[in-house]
Motif scaffolding. Structure first.
Motif, PDB file in Angstrom:
ATOM      1  N   GLU A  44       0.819  -1.212   0.000  1.00 49.33           N
ATOM      2  CA  GLU A  44       0.000   0.000   0.000  1.00 49.33           C
ATOM      3  C   GLU A  44       0.856   1.267   0.000  1.00 49.33           C
ATOM      4  N   ARG A  45       2.166   1.105  -0.198  1.00 50.25           N
ATOM      5  CA  ARG A  45       3.091   2.229  -0.195  1.00 50.25           C
ATOM      6  C   ARG A  45       3.719   2.389  -1.571  1.00 50.25           C
ATOM      7  N   GLY A  46       4.161   3.617  -1.865  1.00 49.86           N
ATOM      8  CA  GLY A  46       4.727   3.921  -3.167  1.00 49.86           C
ATOM      9  C   GLY A  46       5.984   3.135  -3.459  1.00 49.86           C
ATOM     10  N   PRO A  47       6.347   3.055  -4.732  1.00 49.14           N
ATOM     11  CA  PRO A  47       7.502   2.242  -5.151  1.00 49.14           C
ATOM     12  C   PRO A  47       8.826   2.836  -4.703  1.00 49.14           C
ATOM     13  N   GLU A  48       9.801   1.970  -4.545  1.00 50.11           N
ATOM     14  CA  GLU A  48      11.169   2.387  -4.234  1.00 50.11           C
ATOM     15  C   GLU A  48      11.956   2.537  -5.540  1.00 50.11           C
ATOM     16  N   PHE A 151      -4.044   3.928  -7.409  1.00 47.46           N
ATOM     17  CA  PHE A 151      -2.742   3.818  -6.742  1.00 47.46           C
ATOM     18  C   PHE A 151      -1.822   2.878  -7.503  1.00 47.46           C
ATOM     19  N   GLN A 152      -2.353   1.742  -7.911  1.00 45.84           N
ATOM     20  CA  GLN A 152      -1.539   0.771  -8.651  1.00 45.84           C
ATOM     21  C   GLN A 152      -1.065   1.342  -9.977  1.00 45.84           C
ATOM     22  N   ALA A 153      -1.958   2.099 -10.647  1.00 41.12           N
ATOM     23  CA  ALA A 153      -1.577   2.710 -11.919  1.00 41.12           C
ATOM     24  C   ALA A 153      -0.478   3.742 -11.716  1.00 41.12           C
ATOM     25  N   LEU A 154      -0.627   4.578 -10.696  1.00 39.15           N
ATOM     26  CA  LEU A 154       0.398   5.579 -10.404  1.00 39.15           C
ATOM     27  C   LEU A 154       1.730   4.903 -10.064  1.00 39.15           C
ATOM     28  N   VAL A 164       3.769  11.407 -13.816  1.00 40.00           N
ATOM     29  CA  VAL A 164       2.598  11.346 -12.936  1.00 40.00           C
ATOM     30  C   VAL A 164       3.037  11.720 -11.522  1.00 40.00           C
ATOM     31  N   PRO A 165       2.105  12.110 -10.660  1.00 39.84           N
ATOM     32  CA  PRO A 165       2.478  12.376  -9.265  1.00 39.84           C
ATOM     33  C   PRO A 165       2.972  11.099  -8.591  1.00 39.84           C
ATOM     34  N   TYR A 166       3.958  11.237  -7.710  1.00 40.37           N
ATOM     35  CA  TYR A 166       4.431  10.067  -6.977  1.00 40.37           C
ATOM     36  C   TYR A 166       3.348   9.617  -6.000  1.00 40.37           C
ATOM     37  N   PRO A 167       2.961   8.331  -6.034  1.00 37.42           N
ATOM     38  CA  PRO A 167       1.944   7.814  -5.111  1.00 37.42           C
ATOM     39  C   PRO A 167       2.560   7.476  -3.758  1.00 37.42           C
ATOM     40  N   ILE A 239      -2.764  13.465 -14.443  1.00 40.93           N
ATOM     41  CA  ILE A 239      -3.496  13.045 -13.250  1.00 40.93           C
ATOM     42  C   ILE A 239      -4.761  12.285 -13.658  1.00 40.93           C
ATOM     43  N   ASP A 240      -5.517  11.873 -12.644  1.00 42.80           N
ATOM     44  CA  ASP A 240      -6.799  11.180 -12.827  1.00 42.80           C
ATOM     45  C   ASP A 240      -6.596   9.890 -13.612  1.00 42.80           C
ATOM     46  N   LEU A 241      -6.094   8.871 -12.916  1.00 42.06           N
ATOM     47  CA  LEU A 241      -5.681   7.644 -13.595  1.00 42.06           C
ATOM     48  C   LEU A 241      -6.409   6.370 -13.183  1.00 42.06           C
TER      49      LEU A 241
END
Length: 290
Positions: A44-48, A151-154, A164-167, A239-241
Motif C-alpha cells: 500500500e506504499r509507493g515504489p522504491e 494507486f496501482q496505476a500511479l 505522474v504524481p508520486y503515489p 493526473i486522474d488515472l
C-alpha cells in the motif's frame, strides 16, 4: 491551519534508538490525525526508491488544509504531514500532500463506465456481481477498487518513469500522492495555460512521450484531456488515472487509445499547433506489445 503553530515546541521527545520510532507527547488536535503511514503495509506504499521528501516517521501528524477540488466521484484535499517541531520545508520531516478521497455511497452514484473495467475482473466473484448489480455493497466495493486501481496505476507508471504524481500510499478509499504546485497553490491545468507557440510545442511533445511510455507497457490513459494534465514550471504531469486501460485485454482498448489521440490533437490544433491524431495513433499502436 498549520499544525506547527498549534503544538507546543517542547512537545517532542528523542528518537528511540532501539525501535527507530519517534515518540512525541503531542496529541493531534482538530483537523489532525497521526500519520497513517505506519498503518499501511508494503503493497500500500509507493515504489522504491522513494523520494527524499517523503515523511515516514511514526511520530508525524497529518493536518487537513482544505479542499483543492471537488469532483463527481472524489474530492481532492491538501494534507500537511510533518514531525512536530519540524520547520516548514524540512526534507523528510515536513511535506504537503494531495489526498484524493473517493466519495461514500451516500454522496456518489459512482458512474464510471464499465468500458474502463472490462478485462480487469476482481478477486472475488461475489464482489464483481455486486458491482454489476450496483447494489449498496457493490458501490462500496467499487470506490475502494477505484482507489486501489488508481494507486496501482500511479505506482506502475512511476516505475516506468512516466510524468505522474508520486503515489505515497493508499488506505481504503484515500490515495495520498505528491502535490503538484507551489506552496499550497496547485499547478494549473493545461486547459488554463496560455503558452507561446514554442512552449505549446514542448508541452505537446511531453504528452506524446507520456503516451509512448504507456503504450510501451500496453496501456492507455483512457480519458486524456487538457483537464487532467497539470503544467508545473514547464513540465506536464498527468493526473486522474483510475480508468487506465490495458489496450489488449480491454475490448474497447484501441477505441479508448484512439480517443485519447483525438482529444489531445483537437485541443492543440485549436491552438494552431499542427497535430495529426491518426498519425499519432499509428505511432502508438506500433509500440504496443501484443
Amino acid at each position: 491551519m498549520n499544525f506547527l503553530s498549534s503544538l507546543d515546541d517542547s512537545a517532542g521527545a528523542p528518537l528511540d534508538a532501539a525501535s527507530g520510532l519517534f515518540f512525541s507527547a503531542a496529541e493531534p488536535g482538530d483537523g489532525q490525525r497521526w500519520s497513517t503511514w505506519p498503518a499501511t503495509i508494503p503493497t500500500e506504499r509507493g515504489p522504491e526508491p522513494r523520494p527524499d521528501w517523503l515523511v515516514t516517521s511514526a511520530g508525524a501528524i497529518d493536518t487537513e488544509l482544505g479542499v483543492v477540488k471537488s469532483g463527481k466521484e472524489a474530492d481532492l484535499y491538501l494534507v500537511e504531514r510533518a514531525v512536530p517541531g519540524a520547520p516548514p520545508g524540512t526534507v523528510g520531516e515536513h511535506v504537503v500532500l494531495a489526498a484524493k478521497r473517493y466519495r461514500g455511497i451516500e454522496r456518489s452514484d459512482f458512474h464510471r463506465s464499465s468500458i474502463y473495467t472490462d478485462g480487469r475482473g476482481t478477486r472475488r466473484s461475489r464482489d464483481q456481481r455486486a458491482i454489476d448489480k450496483r447494489s449498496t455493497f457493490g458501490r462500496e466495493v467499487a470506490r475502494v477498487q477505484w482507489a486501489s486501481t488508481e494507486f496501482q496505476a500511479l505506482s506502475e507508471l512511476t516505475r516506468l518513469g512516466a510524468a505522474v504524481p508520486y503515489p505515497v500510499q493508499v488506505q481504503d478509499t484515500e490515495v495520498l500522492m505528491e502535490f503538484i504546485g507551489d506552496d499550497r497553490v496547485a499547478a494549473p491545468r493545461l486547459a488554463q495555460v496560455r503558452a507561446e507557440p514554442a512552449e505549446l510545442r514542448e508541452l505537446f511533445h511531453q504528452l506524446v512521450d507520456f503516451m509512448h511510455v504507456l503504450a510501451g507497457a500496453g496501456l492507455a490513459h483512457g480519458d486524456l484531456s487538457p483537464y487532467n494534465v497539470l503544467v508545473h514550471h514547464g513540465r506536464v504531469v498527468v493526473i486522474d488515472l483510475p480508468q487506465v486501460v490495458d489496450v489488449i485485454a480491454n475490448p474497447a482498448g484501441m477505441e479508448l487509445l484512439h480517443r485519447d489521440c483525438v482529444n489531445l490533437c483537437e485541443w492543440f490544433t485549436r491552438r494552431r499547433l499542427e497535430c495529426d491524431a491518426e498519425e499519432l495513433f499509428g505511432d502508438l499502436v506500433g509500440v504496443l506489445h501484443w
